[in-house]
Design an enzyme around this catalytic site. Structure first.
Site, PDB file in Angstrom:
ATOM      1  N   SER A 185       0.593  -1.332   0.150  1.00 27.19           N
ATOM      2  CA  SER A 185      -0.154   0.287  -0.345  1.00 27.19           C
ATOM      3  C   SER A 185       0.877   1.356   0.165  1.00 27.19           C
ATOM      4  O   SER A 185       0.022   2.090  -0.795  1.00 27.19           O
ATOM      5  CB  SER A 185      -1.081  -0.215   1.357  1.00 27.19           C
ATOM      6  OG  SER A 185       0.085  -0.325   2.200  1.00 27.19           O
ATOM      7  N   HIS A 209      -1.134   5.762   6.782  1.00 31.41           N
ATOM      8  CA  HIS A 209      -0.036   5.796   5.391  1.00 31.41           C
ATOM      9  C   HIS A 209       0.266   7.166   5.290  1.00 31.41           C
ATOM     10  O   HIS A 209      -0.448   7.867   5.515  1.00 31.41           O
ATOM     11  CB  HIS A 209      -1.164   5.365   4.345  1.00 31.41           C
ATOM     12  CG  HIS A 209      -1.467   3.841   4.268  1.00 31.41           C
ATOM     13  ND1 HIS A 209      -2.272   3.108   5.853  1.00 31.41           N
ATOM     14  CD2 HIS A 209      -0.678   2.563   3.932  1.00 31.41           C
ATOM     15  CE1 HIS A 209      -1.635   1.837   5.181  1.00 31.41           C
ATOM     16  NE2 HIS A 209      -0.872   1.700   4.495  1.00 31.41           N
TER      17      HIS A 209
END
Length: 268
Positions: free
Chosen positions: A41, A249
């Protein structure tokens, strides 16, 4: 994977919708760059927004560093097969097939999901500090005893499948600015110290594997310094129960100002 608009001064670019492949029909073969982005990711761009609809659950973003690098440098070909949630096994089973003898540049972030990144974060957010510390310790044990072999297998497979490629192995940023923890709401400082130490253990294993396999190691931690969670201008998402997959993230700025400059320098 969408359509990328890349300008060439001496080439006509053909972009193939739905495949992520960009080809230059009149690019010179000499010195042509054929770039393949692999990984999880952090390479697909989860958290950066602007997701390419055809990438589905892989959540590849037009703001991810591979897409941005390709857009700025106009390689002869580019494809990203990076995917949210990918582990080393996923790279071997469904990503390395994108490589070939003509591949000249490869990027990858991998290892976090093998070490149980998501479950550790969930434990630290929802459970007491003692449970968080135990989860991080278990992840560190896995990193020290098992992850290196998995990373070696991935990098050796990349070398075999793309023997002419420069391989850039990027790591993960520290999550928290511990110097600001005292005034930062959320997890305890003990939790944050453990998470940063766990991230450093993971990065150390990635660095050791990259160097042992003759690849280029690209460390993003210095680039993210001052832009971690608890900093006023963080390039990382804090925990968001309404967008849980984005938590921890990089933001679009984290991809653009954190990962992209480090990869650009490493790619040469």
């Amino acid at each position: 994977m969408g359509i990328f608009r890349v300008l060439f001064s001496a080439a006509i670019v053909v972009s193939t919708a739905g495949t992520g492949l960009v080809t230059a029909t009149t690019a010179s073969a000499a010195g042509a760059v054929n770039y393949v982005a692999l990984g999880d990711s952090y390479s697909s761009g989860v958290g950066a927004g602007d997701y390419i609809w055809s990438s589905g659950s892989c959540q590849r973003s037009t703001q991810a560093y591979p897409e941005q690098w390709a857009g700025a440098h106009g390689p002869a070909s580019f494809v990203s097969v990076a995917c949210s949630g990918a582990s080393t096994a996923d790279v071997l089973s469904s990503q390395v097939s994108a490589l070939s003898n003509s591949t000249t540049l490869v990027s990858i972030t991998i290892g976090g999901n093998d070490a149980g990144f998501s479950s550790v974060m969930e434990t630290c957010v929802l459970a007491p500090t003692s449970s968080c510390l135990s989860a991080v310790e278990a992840a560190e044990t896995f990193i020290s005893t098992q992850l290196r072999g998995r990373l070696d297998q991935v990098l050796q497979t990349i070398a075999a499948d793309a023997p002419n490629a420069t391989v850039v192995v990027l790591d993960y940023p520290d999550l928290y600015d511990l110097s600001k923890s005292g005034t930062c709401i959320g997890l305890s400082t003990s939790d944050r110290i453990a998470l940063d130490q766990g991230a450093d253990e993971l990065d150390g294993a990635i660095q050791a594997a990259a160097l042992a396999n003759g690849d280029t190691f690209a460390d993003v931690r210095g680039q993210f310094a001052g832009h971690e969670i608890c900093d006023s201008n963080s390039w990382l998402h804090a925990v968001d129960i309404f967008a849980i997959s984005s938590s921890y993230h990089p933001t679009a700025a984290g991809q653009d100002q954190g990962y992209l400059p480090v990869f650009t320098k490493a790619a040469g």
